[in-house]
Design an enzyme around this catalytic site. Structure first.
Site, PDB file in Angstrom:
ATOM      1  CB  CYS A   2      31.125  15.259  36.561  1.00 54.72           C
ATOM      2  SG  CYS A   2      31.896  13.820  35.827  1.00 54.72           S
ATOM      3  NE  ARG A  27      28.433  17.404  41.434  1.00 51.95           N
ATOM      4  CZ  ARG A  27      27.248  16.919  41.739  1.00 51.95           C
ATOM      5  NH1 ARG A  27      26.746  17.155  42.932  1.00 51.95           N
ATOM      6  NH2 ARG A  27      26.553  16.224  40.871  1.00 51.95           N
ATOM      7  CD1 TRP A  74      33.210   9.333  39.499  1.00 51.82           C
ATOM      8  CD2 TRP A  74      34.978  10.159  40.537  1.00 51.82           C
ATOM      9  NE1 TRP A  74      33.670   8.388  40.359  1.00 51.82           N
ATOM     10  CE2 TRP A  74      34.760   8.866  41.007  1.00 51.82           C
ATOM     11  CE3 TRP A  74      36.060  10.891  41.044  1.00 51.82           C
ATOM     12  CZ2 TRP A  74      35.564   8.277  41.962  1.00 51.82           C
ATOM     13  CZ3 TRP A  74      36.852  10.313  42.001  1.00 51.82           C
ATOM     14  CH2 TRP A  74      36.587   9.014  42.453  1.00 51.82           C
ATOM     15  CG  ASN A 100      27.138  15.333  36.713  1.00 52.02           C
ATOM     16  OD1 ASN A 100      27.670  14.239  36.846  1.00 52.02           O
ATOM     17  ND2 ASN A 100      26.303  15.839  37.609  1.00 52.02           N
ATOM     18  N   GLY A 101      27.013  13.037  33.884  1.00 54.71           N
ATOM     19  CA  GLY A 101      26.012  11.990  33.650  1.00 54.71           C
ATOM     20  C   GLY A 101      26.562  10.977  32.667  1.00 54.71           C
ATOM     21  CD  GLU A 489      28.606   5.738  58.917  1.00 57.37           C
ATOM     22  OE1 GLU A 489      28.212   4.954  58.034  1.00 57.37           O
ATOM     23  OE2 GLU A 489      28.973   6.890  58.687  1.00 57.37           O
ATOM     24  CE  LYS A 493      31.921   7.810  57.006  1.00 60.44           C
ATOM     25  NZ  LYS A 493      30.521   8.047  56.917  1.00 60.44           N
ATOM     26  CD  GLU A 496      33.388   6.795  53.430  1.00 60.01           C
ATOM     27  OE1 GLU A 496      33.016   6.954  52.268  1.00 60.01           O
ATOM     28  OE2 GLU A 496      32.670   7.051  54.400  1.00 60.01           O
ATOM     29  CG  HIS A 512      27.844 -17.523  64.395  1.00 59.10           C
ATOM     30  ND1 HIS A 512      27.457 -18.817  64.678  1.00 59.10           N
ATOM     31  CD2 HIS A 512      27.257 -16.727  65.317  1.00 59.10           C
ATOM     32  CE1 HIS A 512      26.639 -18.789  65.734  1.00 59.10           C
ATOM     33  NE2 HIS A 512      26.504 -17.534  66.133  1.00 59.10           N
ATOM     34  CE  LYS A 611      28.805  14.612  50.980  1.00 55.54           C
ATOM     35  NZ  LYS A 611      29.044  13.827  52.189  1.00 55.54           N
TER      36      LYS A 611
HETATM   37  C1  F6R Z   1      29.897   7.370  53.091  1.00 58.04           C
HETATM   38  C2  F6R Z   1      28.956   8.070  52.255  1.00 58.04           C
HETATM   39  C3  F6R Z   1      28.178   7.281  51.254  1.00 58.04           C
HETATM   40  C4  F6R Z   1      26.763   7.884  51.101  1.00 58.04           C
HETATM   41  C5  F6R Z   1      25.996   7.175  49.973  1.00 58.04           C
HETATM   42  C6  F6R Z   1      24.612   7.721  49.824  1.00 58.04           C
HETATM   43  O1  F6R Z   1      30.517   8.240  53.988  1.00 58.04           O
HETATM   44  O2  F6R Z   1      28.810   9.244  52.342  1.00 58.04           O
HETATM   45  O3  F6R Z   1      28.105   5.928  51.594  1.00 58.04           O
HETATM   46  O4  F6R Z   1      26.079   7.750  52.304  1.00 58.04           O
HETATM   47  O5  F6R Z   1      26.699   7.342  48.765  1.00 58.04           O
HETATM   48  O6  F6R Z   1      24.622   9.089  49.563  1.00 58.04           O
HETATM   49  P1  F6R Z   1      23.344   9.994  49.767  1.00 58.04           P
HETATM   50  O7  F6R Z   1      23.061  10.041  51.238  1.00 58.04           O
HETATM   51  O8  F6R Z   1      23.732  11.335  49.226  1.00 58.04           O
HETATM   52  O9  F6R Z   1      22.236   9.336  49.020  1.00 58.04           O
END
Ligand code: F6R
Length: 616
Positions: A2, A27, A74, A100-101, A489, A493, A496, A512, A611
């Site tokens: 949020c 957010r 959110w 937000n929370g 990673e 990527k 997501e 395995h 994010k």
């Molecule tokens: C994936 C991504 C998330 C963040 C994770 C931690 O692309 O961005 O997996 O890496 O939510 O976020 P931070 O780094 O802000 O603690």
């Protein structure tokens, strides 16, 4: 999750709030709303869907007023409906609130308020909080020299368990906002007879670069001409005004269709910024200003522990590899969400690190607090200046890559890899690494931005590959040693942003279990750099080929694959081991991006994701 924005000043509030909400959409973007104080009325407009939906709705109604609050949601409490969107009004219509929370004891408070006659139109904890403010306001005596509005918010927050960043309006106090935070970020933009309160600096940087980072447990009371900071215990706080070093253009897409692509292409500059001024004068080691631990103390550490979530956790894994390989110190890596509950025994000579782009991820913050509670010093590798993690850590290293807006982390990730490599160098040079090996390592790190520039030139070729592979539903990513985390990673990527099923494994683990997935319907992205394991990697690829699995090989220039083994070959420049994971990240970032675009996905706002994850 949020985003909240509030404005008080001489300008019309709504355009400023909407612009801020657009910038905070990363957010949360399931619903949005605004409330303006218009004379003696609070006018609310809110709608499920994106901020643009709200803007269209508002364009039909005249929402004028120079004080207002807004929210992009959110969903955590209650489904995605117009009624659950913020701002919420108290049932007596006196207060409007954005939040937000998560309020953990909202059910008890709601039952209490219901007994007192308060009514609820939504399923949210925020509406409960708003009514609790109204309840305290009704009981709060008017005391000379005190704001009754501020005091009722303060009293309310003393009864609340959970997390919040809030901004409130009161119908009886035109041109005033009260805002407060606990574990959800809040920044005050200090303008010329105007103030903007927001979850993140990107929402206010086009108006002012002078900011105050609110701390947990602080409240701010805003009028157009002044602001005061205080604590839940009514103690005054002297504000520290900081200056944001980046500008609004850093938070714009510019010529790029998506923030993610812009941020992928920003990586050479981001890496340069992350290492600027951080090498010792003799060119053989790294130098960090903010660790708050002397080299002598550092040298006594016998073990490192790294905690993070998601992409940042992958950066921890690469760092583990480099520290163990070059500094010969044991490193343990854990998911922050696991560590905080695991009660893991830690030796006193363990130096604890957390990695977090946002610095607000609740699990990482909780891991940091748990490590501190056990008496460990905690270092943070973090991008957002003034974030909760940056403030609570004992020392740290800022990433300095500017705002990362795309939900899928790219430039923040490679800068974490770079800083991790620099930490490995720093420790290695305190131990066995020779001066000349140190110089070679430093020169390799300095070459990283140029090598990334070369890798980015592969974008058109990777785009063409993506077009051919966007129709598949499963994909494997395989790599070894420091490229195993890059395989993880790459899979993350792809998952997501394009919603394909993807998994990452160490290449030799394939036999395995994952080998059962191989078929012509399941392509493998295979990292095969030159080096001592190259022949083993080729054998694994041959097994995949025999099972008719399509192969996208990511190799380095010195690696000569047998002809016809891979269906696609992406060739990266040869480079030092410490730099390889950074360079190898580029093709998987681009591949995921172009596959997602090809599949028509909303790259910057992938479904079900926001994010920063500030709730557990
Ligand atoms: C994936 C991504 C998330 C963040 C994770 C931690 O692309 O961005 O997996 O890496 O939510 O976020 P931070 O780094 O802000 O603690």
């Amino acid at each position: 999750m949020c985003g909240i924005v509030g404005y008080v000043g001489k300008q019309q509030a709504v355009p400023i709030i909407l612009e801020g909400l657009k910038r905070l959409e990363y957010r949360g973007y399931d619903s949005a709303g605004v409330c303006v104080q218009n004379g003696r009325k609070l006018k609310v407009e809110k709608k499920a869907g994106r901020v643009d939906n709200l803007a269209k709705k508002i364009a039909r109604h005249h929402l004028t007023g120079t004080t207002g609050i807004g929210h992009t949601r959110w969903a955590t409490h209650g489904g995605v409906t117009d009624a659950n969107a913020h701002p919420h009004l108290s049932s007596d219509g006196k207060f409007a609130l954005v939040h937000n929370g998560v309020i953990e004891n909202f059910a008890q408070i709601k039952a209490f308020l219901a007994r007192k006659g308060y009514t609820f139109r939504s399923e949210t904890d925020t509406e409960v909080l708003c009514n609790l403010i109204a309840y305290h306001f009704a009981k709060e005596p008017a005391v000379k020299g005190q704001s009754r509005f501020l005091e009722s918010v303060r009293k309310t927050l003393r009864h609340v368990e959970g997390t919040y960043g809030i901004a409130a309006l009161c119908v009886d106090f035109p041109e005033e906002i009260v805002a407060a935070r606990k574990a959800s970020p809040l920044i005050l933009g200090v303008g010329d007879n105007e103030y903007i309160i927001a979850s993140d600096a990107s929402a206010l940087v086009s108006h002012t670069q002078n900011v105050v980072y609110l701390k947990d447990g602080e409240l701010v009371h805003l009028t157009p001409s002044a602001f005061t900071l205080s604590t839940l215990d009514q103690a005054d706080v002297s504000p520290v005004v900081d200056t944001i070093t980046w500008s609004v253009t850093d938070a714009d897409k510019g010529k790029y269709p998506h923030f993610m692509l812009k941020e992928i292409f920003e990586q050479p500059a981001a890496l340069e910024n992350a290492m600027r001024g951080r090498f010792a004068a003799d060119g053989s080691t790294a130098n960090f200003g903010g660790l708050n631990i002397t080299p002598a103390e550092f040298a006594t550490m016998e073990r490192f522990m790294f905690c993070a979530c998601g992409t940042a956790w992958h950066a921890c894994l690469v760092t583990e590899h480099l520290i163990e390989r070059f500094a010969r110190i044991p490193v343990e890596v854990d998911y922050a969400s696991e560590f905080r509950y695991r009660n893991s025994p830690l030796d006193p000579r363990t130096l604890f690190f957390v990695i977090s782009q946002s610095g607000e991820t609740i699990d990482t913050l909780a891991a940091l607090r748990e490590a501190k509670r056990k008496g460990h010093r905690v270092m943070a590798i973090n991008n957002v200046v003034g974030s909760s993690i940056a403030r609570e850590a004992d020392g740290g290293i800022y990433q300095h890559v500017g705002p990362e807006i795309g939900v899928a982390s790219t430039k923040a990730f490679t800068s974490q890899l770079l800083i991790g490599a620099m930490v490995a160098l720093y420790v290695a040079r305190m131990r066995d690494m020779s001066f000349s090996d140190g110089v070679q390592y430093v020169n390799a790190l300095k070459s990283a931005p140029d090598l990334v520039r070369q890798a980015l030139k592969l974008a058109p070729r990777i785009k063409a590959i993506a077009k051919r592979y966007a129709k598949f539903h499963d994909m494997l990513f395989l790599g070894r040693l420091s490229l195993f985390p890059i395989a993880l990673e790459g899979a993350l990527k792809l998952k997501e942003i394009s919603y394909l099923h993807a998994e990452g494994y160490p290449a030799a683990e394939m036999k395995h279990g994952p080998i059962a997935l191989i078929s012509k319907k399941c392509p493998t992205v295979f990292f095969a750099p030159s080096g001592e394991l190259f022949n083993k990697l080729v054998s694994s690829m041959q097994e995949i080929k025999a099972l008719k699995g399509p192969i996208i090989a990511i190799v380095t220039a010195g690696a000569k694959l047998p002809k016809g083994l891979a269906d696609e070959v992406i060739t990266l420049p040869d480079c030092h081991e410490a730099v390889l994971p950074i360079i190898a990240s580029i093709p998987v970032q681009l591949l995921s991006y172009y596959i997602a675009v090809e599949r028509g996905c909303d790259v910057d706002k992938p479904r079900n994701l926001a994010k920063s994850v500030t709730v557990e």
